[in-house]
Scaffold this motif. Sequence first.
Motif, short mmCIF file in Angstrom:
data_model
loop_
_atom_site.label_atom_id
_atom_site.label_comp_id
_atom_site.label_asym_id
_atom_site.label_seq_id
_atom_site.Cartn_x
_atom_site.Cartn_y
_atom_site.Cartn_z
N VAL A 61 114.29 -1.96 -28.90
CA VAL A 61 114.09 -1.42 -30.31
C VAL A 61 112.19 -0.89 -29.58
O VAL A 61 111.87 -1.01 -28.34
N PRO A 62 112.10 0.88 -30.11
CA PRO A 62 111.24 1.12 -29.20
C PRO A 62 110.09 1.17 -29.63
O PRO A 62 108.88 0.71 -28.70
N GLU A 63 109.46 0.58 -30.69
CA GLU A 63 108.40 -0.48 -31.29
C GLU A 63 108.51 -1.17 -32.34
O GLU A 63 109.68 -1.55 -32.62
N LEU A 64 107.60 -2.75 -32.11
CA LEU A 64 108.08 -3.79 -32.83
C LEU A 64 107.73 -3.16 -34.65
O LEU A 64 106.67 -2.67 -35.22
N ASP A 65 108.63 -4.11 -35.73
CA ASP A 65 108.72 -3.43 -36.83
C ASP A 65 109.09 -4.57 -37.41
O ASP A 65 109.82 -5.08 -37.16
N GLY A 66 108.62 -4.73 -38.40
CA GLY A 66 108.46 -6.15 -39.68
C GLY A 66 107.77 -7.50 -39.10
O GLY A 66 106.65 -6.95 -38.34
N GLU A 67 108.00 -8.21 -40.32
CA GLU A 67 107.04 -9.52 -39.43
C GLU A 67 107.83 -11.00 -39.05
O GLU A 67 107.74 -11.64 -39.66
N GLU A 68 108.81 -10.06 -37.99
CA GLU A 68 109.44 -11.01 -37.91
C GLU A 68 108.82 -12.52 -36.92
O GLU A 68 107.77 -11.71 -36.14
N ARG A 69 109.42 -13.16 -36.75
CA ARG A 69 108.79 -13.78 -35.68
C ARG A 69 109.00 -14.93 -34.28
O ARG A 69 110.46 -14.32 -34.93
N PHE A 70 109.22 -14.61 -33.64
CA PHE A 70 109.91 -15.34 -31.99
C PHE A 70 109.12 -17.09 -31.58
O PHE A 70 108.20 -17.18 -31.80
N ALA A 71 109.98 -17.61 -30.83
CA ALA A 71 109.90 -19.04 -30.08
C ALA A 71 109.38 -18.81 -29.02
O ALA A 71 108.77 -18.98 -28.60
N ALA A 72 109.35 -17.57 -28.43
CA ALA A 72 108.40 -17.02 -27.08
C ALA A 72 107.95 -15.85 -26.88
O ALA A 72 108.41 -14.84 -27.44
N ALA A 73 107.14 -15.68 -26.06
CA ALA A 73 107.04 -13.88 -26.37
C ALA A 73 107.06 -13.33 -24.19
O ALA A 73 106.61 -14.62 -23.78
N VAL A 74 107.30 -12.56 -23.67
CA VAL A 74 107.13 -12.38 -22.00
C VAL A 74 106.03 -11.04 -22.25
O VAL A 74 106.92 -10.18 -22.77
N VAL A 75 105.06 -10.71 -21.52
CA VAL A 75 104.50 -9.90 -21.52
C VAL A 75 104.88 -9.09 -20.10
O VAL A 75 104.16 -10.17 -19.37
N PHE A 76 104.81 -8.17 -20.16
CA PHE A 76 105.19 -7.32 -18.86
C PHE A 76 103.92 -6.84 -18.55
O PHE A 76 104.56 -5.05 -19.03
N VAL A 77 103.23 -6.87 -17.21
CA VAL A 77 102.07 -6.19 -17.71
C VAL A 77 102.07 -4.47 -17.37
O VAL A 77 102.42 -4.52 -15.96
N PRO A 78 101.53 -3.55 -18.06
CA PRO A 78 101.75 -2.13 -17.69
C PRO A 78 100.46 -1.56 -16.60
O PRO A 78 99.61 -3.00 -16.99
N ARG A 79 100.18 -1.00 -16.06
CA ARG A 79 99.18 -0.43 -15.47
C ARG A 79 98.00 -0.55 -16.28
O ARG A 79 97.22 -0.36 -16.02
N ALA A 80 98.13 0.27 -18.08
CA ALA A 80 96.80 0.64 -18.33
C ALA A 80 96.24 -0.21 -19.19
O ALA A 80 97.05 -1.85 -19.59
N LYS A 81 95.12 -1.20 -18.24
CA LYS A 81 94.36 -2.13 -19.26
C LYS A 81 93.91 -2.20 -20.47
O LYS A 81 94.47 -3.47 -20.81
N ASP A 82 94.51 -1.86 -21.38
CA ASP A 82 93.87 -1.42 -22.86
C ASP A 82 95.03 -1.58 -23.63
O ASP A 82 95.34 -2.57 -24.33
N LEU A 83 96.14 -0.66 -22.90
CA LEU A 83 97.78 -1.33 -22.80
C LEU A 83 97.89 -2.69 -22.87
O LEU A 83 98.74 -3.21 -24.00
N ALA A 84 97.86 -3.27 -22.06
CA ALA A 84 98.46 -4.55 -21.20
C ALA A 84 97.30 -5.81 -22.77
O ALA A 84 98.22 -6.61 -23.09
N ARG A 85 96.34 -5.71 -22.80
CA ARG A 85 95.48 -6.31 -23.74
C ARG A 85 95.87 -6.57 -24.75
O ARG A 85 96.59 -7.34 -25.72
N ALA A 86 96.28 -5.07 -25.76
CA ALA A 86 97.03 -4.77 -26.44
C ALA A 86 98.55 -5.33 -27.15
O ALA A 86 98.77 -6.43 -28.20
#
Length: 327
Positions: A61-86
């Motif tokens: 999906v292009p963006e997360l929508d709704g209140e689904e819960r996830f068992a785990a998450a993997v964050v692939f770090v982007p170059r933008a510092k503020d986006l990575a933190r978000a």
Amino acid sequence: MSARLSLALDSGLELPEAGRILLLHPAGAADLSALPADRLLAVQPLRPDWVALDRRGIAAVPELDGEERFAAAVVFVPRAKDLARALVALACRVTDGPVVIDGAKTDGVEPLLKALRPRADLQGNLSKAHGKIAWFDAGPVAEDWAEAPREVDGFRTRPGVFSADGIDPASAMLAGHLPERPGGHVVDLGAGWGYLSAGLLGDAGLKRLDLVEADHRALSCARAVIDDPRVAFHWADAREWRPEGAADAVVMNPPFHAGRAADPGLGRAFIEAAARMLTGSGRLWMVANRHLPYEQTLAEFFAQAEEIGGDGRFKILRAERPSRRRR
């Protein structure tokens, strides 16, 4: 990514045996073979990467929508510092199990993990392939990193979008060289958060404006501030998108980086795409960094092209009458 993740799974990282796994900002070509494909949901706002993931059969999906819960998450770090933190804040908010941080050193994974250490109990931290991977249990450790609305001179921006902190000086220069009446049907190719498009709407002769942007997050910013029945918004790769009916004019400030590497081929592909979507008498206005060699491409795809303005950093180029043999 797969090499680091496989190493982590062999070194203490345990993913839940059930439940969806959220992937935030994975590249379209990311090796995800270490993960159960049927349990993945990828969030990727960049159209080319989203298409690549979708073609591989990975739910995206292009963006997360709704209140689904996830068992785990993997964050692939982007170059933008503020986006990575978000993204870390989002992962912590919607995940009940481990949050995995994976990234290249050149994209800032080390300072991100340094900032996380006082906040979270990192259960593992491994280095491989010029990057790092770490994991911790989700919790309220990054709430102050959550994305917040931004306003720039009456426009809306978001972390990680192009020119998120202010109006891009090259785009501002281009805006100053556009004619009062560029045409009845205009395309803003690679429109970002809508700066050039908003200026074009002052022309009463404008009948249709196609705003084309590959970054869904930037497009959402443009939608939030541009409310005009003449405008159509397109989440699309500008190199492949086609308008409904040929356009009278194209305006653009094309990207020229693929990751950290300069890639003038992106701008050349934008020029070729613009030539294909214009009428036989159509015109292109674009801005580019002074050193980028676009003149040869313009001469190949247009009957006439010239520099009409600029300074030591940027040049404003205008081209007319796309070559019919190229359309």
